[in-house]
Design a protein around this motif. Structure first.
Motif, mmCIF file in Angstrom:
data_model
loop_
_atom_site.group_PDB
_atom_site.id
_atom_site.type_symbol
_atom_site.label_atom_id
_atom_site.label_comp_id
_atom_site.label_asym_id
_atom_site.label_seq_id
_atom_site.Cartn_x
_atom_site.Cartn_y
_atom_site.Cartn_z
ATOM 1 N N ARG A 1 -60.326 -57.143 0.346
ATOM 2 C CA ARG A 1 -61.348 -56.792 1.264
ATOM 3 C C ARG A 1 -62.063 -57.987 2.211
ATOM 4 O O ARG A 1 -61.480 -59.039 1.833
ATOM 5 C CB ARG A 1 -62.534 -56.097 0.689
ATOM 6 N N SER A 2 -62.519 -57.792 3.493
ATOM 7 C CA SER A 2 -62.759 -58.842 4.139
ATOM 8 C C SER A 2 -63.855 -59.531 3.639
ATOM 9 O O SER A 2 -64.595 -59.049 2.738
ATOM 10 C CB SER A 2 -63.248 -58.293 5.297
ATOM 11 N N GLY A 3 -63.896 -60.763 3.514
ATOM 12 C CA GLY A 3 -65.016 -61.601 2.854
ATOM 13 C C GLY A 3 -64.431 -62.243 1.339
ATOM 14 O O GLY A 3 -65.081 -63.021 0.961
ATOM 15 N N SER A 4 -63.246 -61.789 1.303
ATOM 16 C CA SER A 4 -62.621 -62.494 -0.048
ATOM 17 C C SER A 4 -62.302 -63.977 0.266
ATOM 18 O O SER A 4 -62.211 -64.357 1.321
ATOM 19 C CB SER A 4 -61.517 -61.681 -0.416
ATOM 20 N N LEU A 5 -62.278 -64.646 -0.820
ATOM 21 C CA LEU A 5 -61.911 -66.117 -0.759
ATOM 22 C C LEU A 5 -60.488 -66.167 -0.196
ATOM 23 O O LEU A 5 -60.372 -67.373 0.582
ATOM 24 C CB LEU A 5 -61.809 -66.865 -2.073
ATOM 25 N N ASN A 6 -59.656 -65.492 -0.185
ATOM 26 C CA ASN A 6 -58.223 -65.632 0.582
ATOM 27 C C ASN A 6 -58.460 -65.763 1.822
ATOM 28 O O ASN A 6 -57.516 -65.896 2.710
ATOM 29 C CB ASN A 6 -57.068 -64.741 -0.029
ATOM 30 N N GLN A 7 -59.603 -65.114 2.575
ATOM 31 C CA GLN A 7 -59.900 -65.382 3.979
ATOM 32 C C GLN A 7 -60.185 -66.806 4.406
ATOM 33 O O GLN A 7 -60.136 -67.166 5.533
ATOM 34 C CB GLN A 7 -61.038 -64.342 4.432
ATOM 35 N N LEU A 8 -60.657 -67.432 3.362
ATOM 36 C CA LEU A 8 -60.950 -68.791 3.788
ATOM 37 C C LEU A 8 -59.833 -69.878 3.361
ATOM 38 O O LEU A 8 -59.883 -71.016 3.782
ATOM 39 C CB LEU A 8 -62.288 -69.246 2.981
ATOM 40 N N ILE A 9 -59.118 -69.659 2.212
ATOM 41 C CA ILE A 9 -58.228 -70.546 1.764
ATOM 42 C C ILE A 9 -56.848 -70.465 2.395
ATOM 43 O O ILE A 9 -56.444 -69.209 2.607
ATOM 44 C CB ILE A 9 -58.092 -70.428 -0.038
ATOM 45 N N GLU A 10 -56.188 -71.520 2.807
ATOM 46 C CA GLU A 10 -54.892 -71.561 3.368
ATOM 47 C C GLU A 10 -54.026 -72.076 2.409
ATOM 48 O O GLU A 10 -54.113 -72.952 1.736
ATOM 49 C CB GLU A 10 -54.710 -72.309 4.640
ATOM 50 N N THR A 11 -52.758 -71.265 2.067
ATOM 51 C CA THR A 11 -51.969 -71.579 1.019
ATOM 52 C C THR A 11 -50.422 -71.460 1.703
ATOM 53 O O THR A 11 -49.623 -70.498 1.333
ATOM 54 C CB THR A 11 -52.063 -70.926 -0.448
ATOM 55 N N PRO A 12 -50.063 -72.216 2.622
ATOM 56 C CA PRO A 12 -48.953 -71.960 3.417
ATOM 57 C C PRO A 12 -47.476 -72.186 2.551
ATOM 58 O O PRO A 12 -46.599 -71.306 2.601
ATOM 59 C CB PRO A 12 -48.777 -72.863 4.529
ATOM 60 N N ASN A 13 -47.517 -73.074 1.361
ATOM 61 C CA ASN A 13 -46.400 -73.131 0.624
ATOM 62 C C ASN A 13 -46.229 -71.913 -0.189
ATOM 63 O O ASN A 13 -44.969 -71.433 -0.344
ATOM 64 C CB ASN A 13 -46.337 -74.375 -0.151
#
Length: 78
Positions: free
Chosen positions: A20-32
């Motif tokens: 859902r929106s607002g989850s931490l994965n909205q803030l964290i970039e993990t390109p690899n």
């Protein structure tokens, strides 16, 4: 090859479409991690035979349930 990412995996940005929106994965970039997930399989639901990561890791390494290995843990001192 298997990449086993316990405890933090759902926070990878590859999981944005499934949270859902607002989850931490909205803030964290993990390109690899995202690239590996795009080229392979991304699990959105998984079950494990133990509530902690160490027995689950021993199951993956041994190919058996953790109680069948005779070890409670695979870490020194555990």
């Amino acid at each position: 090859m298997i990449a086993f990412a316990d405890d933090w995996g759902r926070y990878a940005s590859a999981y944005r479409p499934y949270e859902r929106s607002g989850s931490l994965n909205q803030l964290i970039e993990t390109p690899n991690f995202d690239q590996i997930a795009a080229e392979g399989a991304l699990f959105t639901n998984a079950l494990v035979p133990a509530p902690t990561c160490t027995p689950c890791r021993s199951s993956i390494l041994a190919g058996r349930y953790f109680w069948q290995t005779g070890l409670g843990a695979i870490l020194m001192g555990s």
